[in-house]
Design a protein around this motif. Structure first.
Motif, PDB file in Angstrom:
ATOM      1  N   HIS A  53       0.857  -1.180   0.000  1.00 25.62           N
ATOM      2  CA  HIS A  53       0.000   0.000   0.000  1.00 25.62           C
ATOM      3  C   HIS A  53       0.890   1.225   0.000  1.00 25.62           C
ATOM      4  N   SER A  54       0.313   2.279  -0.443  1.00 23.12           N
ATOM      5  CA  SER A  54       1.094   3.515  -0.378  1.00 23.12           C
ATOM      6  C   SER A  54       0.403   4.577   0.451  1.00 23.12           C
ATOM      7  N   GLY A  55      -0.403   4.143   1.338  1.00 23.18           N
ATOM      8  CA  GLY A  55      -1.046   5.111   2.215  1.00 23.18           C
ATOM      9  C   GLY A  55      -1.192   4.483   3.579  1.00 23.18           C
ATOM     10  N   ILE A  56      -1.944   5.094   4.393  1.00 23.55           N
ATOM     11  CA  ILE A  56      -2.198   4.550   5.723  1.00 23.55           C
ATOM     12  C   ILE A  56      -3.066   3.311   5.562  1.00 23.55           C
ATOM     13  N   VAL A  57      -2.643   2.228   6.132  1.00 20.65           N
ATOM     14  CA  VAL A  57      -3.435   1.005   6.053  1.00 20.65           C
ATOM     15  C   VAL A  57      -4.483   1.102   7.142  1.00 20.65           C
ATOM     16  N   ASN A  58      -5.703   1.291   6.723  1.00 21.14           N
ATOM     17  CA  ASN A  58      -6.764   1.562   7.694  1.00 21.14           C
ATOM     18  C   ASN A  58      -7.224   0.319   8.416  1.00 21.14           C
ATOM     19  N   THR A  59      -7.381  -0.744   7.676  1.00 23.31           N
ATOM     20  CA  THR A  59      -8.023  -1.887   8.310  1.00 23.31           C
ATOM     21  C   THR A  59      -7.454  -3.172   7.734  1.00 23.31           C
ATOM     22  N   VAL A  60      -7.492  -4.158   8.559  1.00 21.56           N
ATOM     23  CA  VAL A  60      -7.020  -5.493   8.160  1.00 21.56           C
ATOM     24  C   VAL A  60      -8.071  -6.467   8.639  1.00 21.56           C
ATOM     25  N   GLU A  61      -8.327  -7.475   7.815  1.00 19.25           N
ATOM     26  CA  GLU A  61      -9.252  -8.498   8.291  1.00 19.25           C
ATOM     27  C   GLU A  61      -8.778  -9.852   7.793  1.00 19.25           C
ATOM     28  N   PHE A  62      -8.936 -10.806   8.658  1.00 21.24           N
ATOM     29  CA  PHE A  62      -8.591 -12.161   8.267  1.00 21.24           C
ATOM     30  C   PHE A  62      -9.789 -12.828   7.619  1.00 21.24           C
ATOM     31  N   HIS A  63      -9.469 -13.756   6.786  1.00 27.69           N
ATOM     32  CA  HIS A  63     -10.497 -14.555   6.137  1.00 27.69           C
ATOM     33  C   HIS A  63     -11.202 -15.414   7.179  1.00 27.69           C
ATOM     34  N   PRO A  64     -12.479 -15.595   7.021  1.00 25.25           N
ATOM     35  CA  PRO A  64     -13.211 -16.390   8.024  1.00 25.25           C
ATOM     36  C   PRO A  64     -12.641 -17.783   8.197  1.00 25.25           C
ATOM     37  N   SER A  65     -12.145 -18.329   7.128  1.00 19.05           N
ATOM     38  CA  SER A  65     -11.586 -19.674   7.279  1.00 19.05           C
ATOM     39  C   SER A  65     -10.307 -19.630   8.094  1.00 19.05           C
ATOM     40  N   ALA A  66      -9.589 -18.567   7.968  1.00 13.33           N
ATOM     41  CA  ALA A  66      -8.379 -18.461   8.776  1.00 13.33           C
ATOM     42  C   ALA A  66      -8.733 -18.323  10.242  1.00 13.33           C
ATOM     43  N   LYS A  67      -9.845 -17.670  10.482  1.00 14.27           N
ATOM     44  CA  LYS A  67     -10.243 -17.488  11.871  1.00 14.27           C
ATOM     45  C   LYS A  67     -10.697 -18.796  12.482  1.00 14.27           C
ATOM     46  N   SER A  68     -11.330 -19.563  11.681  1.00 13.17           N
ATOM     47  CA  SER A  68     -11.820 -20.805  12.245  1.00 13.17           C
ATOM     48  C   SER A  68     -10.828 -21.934  12.051  1.00 13.17           C
ATOM     49  N   GLY A  69      -9.800 -21.663  11.379  1.00 11.46           N
ATOM     50  CA  GLY A  69      -8.717 -22.633  11.308  1.00 11.46           C
ATOM     51  C   GLY A  69      -8.951 -23.742  10.318  1.00 11.46           C
ATOM     52  N   LEU A  70      -9.715 -23.487   9.309  1.00 11.70           N
ATOM     53  CA  LEU A  70     -10.002 -24.555   8.354  1.00 11.70           C
ATOM     54  C   LEU A  70      -9.066 -24.430   7.159  1.00 11.70           C
ATOM     55  N   ALA A  71      -9.636 -24.696   6.022  1.00  8.90           N
ATOM     56  CA  ALA A  71      -8.789 -24.898   4.855  1.00  8.90           C
ATOM     57  C   ALA A  71      -7.968 -23.676   4.499  1.00  8.90           C
ATOM     58  N   LYS A  72      -6.823 -23.958   4.007  1.00  8.50           N
ATOM     59  CA  LYS A  72      -5.969 -22.862   3.521  1.00  8.50           C
ATOM     60  C   LYS A  72      -5.936 -22.914   2.013  1.00  8.50           C
ATOM     61  N   GLY A  73      -5.241 -22.032   1.493  1.00  8.54           N
ATOM     62  CA  GLY A  73      -5.063 -22.081   0.051  1.00  8.54           C
ATOM     63  C   GLY A  73      -5.754 -20.950  -0.674  1.00  8.54           C
ATOM     64  N   HIS A  74      -6.724 -20.405  -0.083  1.00  6.24           N
ATOM     65  CA  HIS A  74      -7.290 -19.248  -0.753  1.00  6.24           C
ATOM     66  C   HIS A  74      -6.998 -18.015   0.091  1.00  6.24           C
ATOM     67  N   ALA A  75      -7.746 -17.023  -0.162  1.00  8.78           N
ATOM     68  CA  ALA A  75      -7.390 -15.728   0.414  1.00  8.78           C
ATOM     69  C   ALA A  75      -7.285 -15.788   1.923  1.00  8.78           C
ATOM     70  N   MET A  76      -6.336 -15.122   2.416  1.00 13.06           N
ATOM     71  CA  MET A  76      -6.056 -15.207   3.828  1.00 13.06           C
ATOM     72  C   MET A  76      -6.392 -13.922   4.549  1.00 13.06           C
ATOM     73  N   MET A  77      -6.111 -12.821   3.882  1.00  8.33           N
ATOM     74  CA  MET A  77      -6.187 -11.576   4.597  1.00  8.33           C
ATOM     75  C   MET A  77      -6.603 -10.474   3.649  1.00  8.33           C
ATOM     76  N   LEU A  78      -7.162  -9.471   4.220  1.00  9.92           N
ATOM     77  CA  LEU A  78      -7.667  -8.346   3.428  1.00  9.92           C
ATOM     78  C   LEU A  78      -7.166  -7.077   4.085  1.00  9.92           C
ATOM     79  N   SER A  79      -6.684  -6.154   3.296  1.00 12.48           N
ATOM     80  CA  SER A  79      -6.275  -4.890   3.899  1.00 12.48           C
ATOM     81  C   SER A  79      -6.691  -3.750   2.974  1.00 12.48           C
ATOM     82  N   ALA A  80      -7.009  -2.653   3.587  1.00 10.18           N
ATOM     83  CA  ALA A  80      -7.462  -1.497   2.814  1.00 10.18           C
ATOM     84  C   ALA A  80      -6.729  -0.261   3.304  1.00 10.18           C
ATOM     85  N   ALA A  81      -6.436   0.608   2.380  1.00  9.34           N
ATOM     86  CA  ALA A  81      -5.584   1.737   2.742  1.00  9.34           C
ATOM     87  C   ALA A  81      -6.163   3.057   2.237  1.00  9.34           C
TER      88      ALA A  81
END
Lengths: 308, 622
Positions: free
Chosen positions: A271-299
């Motif tokens: 990012h080239s600005g202030i990273v406002n928010t980060v969120e984990f993928h629901p599957s990452a939170k629940s600890g299930l399958a990996k392989g797809h998107a893990m995290m989301l960030s917006a700036a």
């Protein structure tokens, strides 16, 4: 494995203030300063829809578990907007706040919406009420300063406030537990982690703490990111804690490994600005399958990055 | 019988109380006569102490206060009905519709003009019929015409001015002045009876002075005289500005002072001018042959004051020179060093005069020793006696230590640098943010100070190396306190001494090294916990599928009992808004009440309220 950029989405013009996954993780909702909410496919990165209707920039987004109700709160609007995502239409506007609404949370079934505003109040709304005056169920006024973030669990409302406290309103016991953190710095973000046992609290002194909810003791502390002037949101998955930062990087800590040092495991640029928010993928939170998107960030430069 | 009940709230009673409720809006009408006058008037115009019943005597006794008389009284015969006249409308003039402002505008628009005979701005040619004979006195020469022209501008034909005609009746003739006649002794006939009227005073017209320009303005080279042989003329700035216009016609010939003779020429010209002026402006005192024209005028009456014209003459003897002097191009010596003329209006001073002699300074004797107190300010104190001479001798050399000792200069002891913060703080500060980014020297001193504090806490004061100064120590101590990082950071560096923090850009995704795995867990600050009570809304609990807490239920039950008055009010409000059995109620009034949603639901009325409601609204109490 180092997170890599999967998609960098630059649909928004202006700062992106809020970005969430939906309950399944297949879609990403982003809301920004350009008063639009965009629905994007997280796997392909293409924009599906744009929801327009806000009069001012969007400060917070929340979606119910069944994805039926999307709630968004705007800045100067002082209202909470409820959307029908399928039709991409605004169904309701909940207006009762005296000042701008900064955060919003929706219950799992979508019937209760909780919104916190700069005017020190948390309002509880009933989305199923037929007429507007009856929609507001309750006003929580214990906070002494604006509400920065909200979490709605099945039985609790947790609100973090700029006065430096995180308040947990327990509906079952009828008690409010006020956790004030010694630094006195505003608490910008609060999240529930580890099956509800810990609270992740991020404050403006540049530290993120993992607090045991049972006794209020700090379990771990993470730092290294910059959070001094803006509301930078963080999130935690099963094993990791991530946070945005004012220096444009996304900081990721491994809970087990980094709790000793507190320094970040990864420091992700993109990012080239202030990273406002980060969120984990629901599957990452629940600890299930990996392989797809893990995290989301917006700036603040208008970019949204889906990490994998 | 009092029709109105007297309330204690409004006062003790009486008419005055009624007026208490009156609100006075606006201002009183002004009546035509003043308050005072009104007081002196009676309602029927009779005198104040007129008595209607007592007989006070008088010729109209019996008929006093009546229309009757001894002869009787007949009413007016014809009864004239004004009915017909009432139908006639009064002619409305525009003034009737105007208010004060409009009337004022009309007044302002009315301008007063002098009509016909009384006009004063008559053409000069009309009144120029006989200017010369009107102006009495001995003004002769070319000026007479000029004078007359001016005077005639304000003169009108004698017959048209009322004042003139009045004065004429009294014996005044146009052209005379006002005042007592002066007796003239006729030289030839010795007739004392001849009396002369006084000279007229000129009417001054105040014209604004327009010649307010500086040197060289408005003058072209052609205006200026080529030679000085012509008669000098008077310049414009006469004593009387009005009469300056008289001299407009004359040539603007100015004396030229740029000749080599310079001031002498000016003086000569001036004298010439004065003489010619005397010749010109003579009030008949001296003719060419020295004889007066009208004989000697001996004033035996009151001493005639010097008229303005006389004063003008006196002033013009010495004319004021404001016109610029223009250098004559023929004089080569008048050129500047680059061969060009000086700027217009400037006079080149002759170079011979501008040079001044340079004199050599005095010869300095050999044994002279000068005392130079150069660059010493007034505010410095006088140096000690004796040191001055010594310093001067050694001027130019550095003051060595011996000299200092000799001079008695005592050094104040250099203060030792105190470590003002303890070593932990210093160490922590070294790990934290380093100020003075822009001043690397100062930053180095700061770090050095911190090292000093960190390393030797117990050594006490120590004298510094060259760079550190004691003055900066408190500042550095303060900075260290401020930039000392918080405990989260502190915990990292407990065992490893002084290390640098995580700063600067790193490659994305880099892994920082973990030194030890046996380090203590980085702990944040434990939260301070307080517990309060709150009551979740009933509906909230319902929607969240949560059983409401016990104390909430109890409170709700109690609240319902206490809400009788509120309920009544609620019902009243609902009644007002109720538009029928099928209508829905929007109890917006109740938004602020603390009734929960469920209670509101309960109170949705579908039947007519009972009689108590009506009694509460229309009842006796309150």
């Amino acid at each position: 494995m180092t997170p890599r950029i999967r998609h960098k989405l630059e649909h928004h013009k202006g700062s992106v203030n809020s970005a969430i996954f939906d309950a399944s993780g297949a879609y990403v909702f982003t809301g920004g300063q350009d008063k639009s909410i965009r629905l994007v496919n997280s796997a392909t990165g293409e924009e599906i829809q744009t929801l327009l209707g806000h009069g001012w920039g969007i400060q917070g987004l929340a979606i119910s578990r069944d994805s039926s109700t999307l709630a968004s709160c705007g800045g100067t609007d002082r209202a909470v907007y409820l959307w029908d995502v399928g039709q991409a239409q605004l169904t309701r506007k909940l207006t009762d706040h005296a000042q701008r609404v900064d955060c919003v949370a929706v219950s799992d079934n979508g019937s209760i919406v909780v919104s916190g505003s700069f005017g020190k109040t948390v309002r509880v709304w009933d989305t199923r009420a037929s007429n507007s005056p009856q929609a507001m169920l309750q006003v929580l006024k214990e906070s002494k300063d604006g509400i920065s973030s909200l979490v709605l669990t099945p039985a609790e409302i947790i609100a973090s406030s700029i006065d430096g406290c995180a308040r947990t309103y327990d509906m079952r016991t009828g008690r409010v537990v006020v956790d004030s953190f010694g630094s006195g710095q505003p608490v910008v973000c609060v999240r529930v982690v580890s099956d509800g046992k810990c609270l992740l609290v991020s404050s403006m002194d540049g530290s993120i703490q993992l607090v045991d909810r049972a006794d209020g003791k700090s379990v771990a502390a993470f730092s290294g990111h910059v959070c001094k002037d803006y509301r930078i949101q963080c999130d935690a998955s099963n094993s990791m804690v991530a946070s945005g930062s004012e220096d444009g990087f996304v900081y990721v800590w491994d809970i087990l490994r980094d709790s000793e040092s507190g320094s970040a495991q990864y420091r992700l640029g993109g990012h080239s600005g202030i990273v406002n928010t980060v969120e984990f993928h629901p599957s990452a939170k629940s600890g299930l399958a990996k392989g797809h998107a893990m995290m989301l960030s917006a700036a603040s430069d208008g970019s949204v990055i889906v990490w994998e | 019988m009092n029709k109105r009940p007297r309330n204690s709230a409004t006062g003790t009673g009486g008419i005055a109380d009624d007026r208490v409720d009156f609100i006075h809006v606006g201002t009183e009408f002004p009546s035509a006569i003043s308050n005072q006058q009104q007081q002196h008037r009676t309602w029927d115009g009779k005198p104040r102490d007129y008595s209607r019943d007592a007989f006070k005597g008088g010729f109209s006794a019996g008929y006093h206060g009546t229309v009757g008389s001894k002869e009787g009284w007949q009413p007016t015969t014809a009864f004239v009905s004004s009915r017909g006249k009432r139908a006639e409308r009064a002619q409305m003039k525009p003034e009737d519709f105007m208010d004060d402002e409009d009337l004022a505008d009309i007044q302002a628009a009315r301008s007063i003009r002098v009509t016909g005979d009384y006009r004063t701005d008559v053409e000069p040619c009309e009144a120029a019929a006989s200017p010369a004979e009107n102006v009495r006195g001995g003004i002769i020469g070319a000026l007479a015409e000029a004078f007359a022209t001016e005077f005639s501008a304000v003169r009108v034909s004698p017959s048209s001015r009322v004042g003139d005609s009045i004065m004429a009746i009294m014996g005044w003739k146009p052209g005379q002045g006002l005042g007592p006649l002066s007796r003239v002794v006729d030289r030839y006939s010795d007739d004392v009876s001849k009396r002369l009227p006084p000279k007229p005073t000129p009417v001054l017209s105040c014209e604004p002075k327009t010649n307010v320009h500086g040197v060289g303005y408005g003058f072209a080279a052609s205006d200026l005289p080529a030679d000085t042989s012509e008669e000098p003329s008077l310049d414009e700035s006469a004593a009387l500005p009005a009469l300056g216009t008289l001299f407009k016609k004359r040539d603007k010939k100015l004396t030229d002072a740029s000749s080599a003779k310079g001031a002498d020429t000016v003086k000569k010209l001036r004298q010439q001018q004065a003489k010619s002026d005397k010749q010109r402006l003579s009030f008949g005192v001296d003719d060419d042959d020295g004889e007066s024209v009208d004989g000697d005028i001996v004033t035996t009456g009151a001493r005639k004051p010097k008229s303005a014209l006389d004063m003008l003459v006196a002033n013009t003897v010495k004319p004021l020179r404001t016109a610029p002097f223009k250098k004559r191009p023929e004089h080569r010596s008048g050129f500047c060093h680059d061969g060009r003329q000086p700027l217009s209006g400037f006079v080149l001073v002759s170079p011979s005069e501008s040079e001044f002699r340079h004199y050599e300074g005095p010869v300095v004797p050999e044994s002279f020793i000068g005392v130079h107190s150069s660059l010493k300010s007034r505010w410095d104190s006088v140096p000690a006696v004796g040191s001055q001479s010594k310093l001067s001798r050694e001027s130019g050399k550095l003051v060595t230590a011996d000299d200092r000792a000799r001079l008695g200069i005592v050094d104040t002891p250099i203060p030792a640098i105190q470590p003002l913060i303890n070593s932990e703080t210093a160490r922590a500060a070294l790990a934290g943010f380093k100020p003075y980014e822009s001043d690397p020297a100062k930053q180095a001193r700061y770090l050095e100070y911190l090292m000093l504090c960190a390393s030797s806490d117990n050594d006490g004061a120590r004298s510094s190396a060259t760079t550190l100064s004691a003055a900066e120590a408190p500042e550095f101590a303060r900075m260290a306190q401020v930039f000392k990082p918080n405990s989260v950071m502190m915990s990292r560096f407990i065992s490893s001494g002084i290390t640098t923090t995580l700063t600067g850009p790193q490659a994305s995704g880099s892994k920082t090294d973990q030194a030890n795995s046996n380090k203590p867990v980085a702990r944040g600050v434990d939260a301070t916990r307080t517990t309060l009570e709150w009551t979740p809304a009933r509906l909230l609990c319902k929607r969240m599928n949560v059983h409401p807490p016990a104390h909430t239920l109890a409170r709700e039950r109690n609240e319902e009992k206490d809400n009788s008055a509120k309920l009544r009010r609620v019902r009243a409000a609902d009644f007002i808004l109720w538009d029928g059995p099928e209508g829905s109620i929007a109890p917006t009034v109740l938004a602020n009440d603390t009734l929960s949603t469920s209670q509101l639901d309960n109170m949705a009325l579908t039947q007519k309220p009972d009689i108590s409601l009506f009694q509460s609204i229309f009842g006796d109490n309150e």
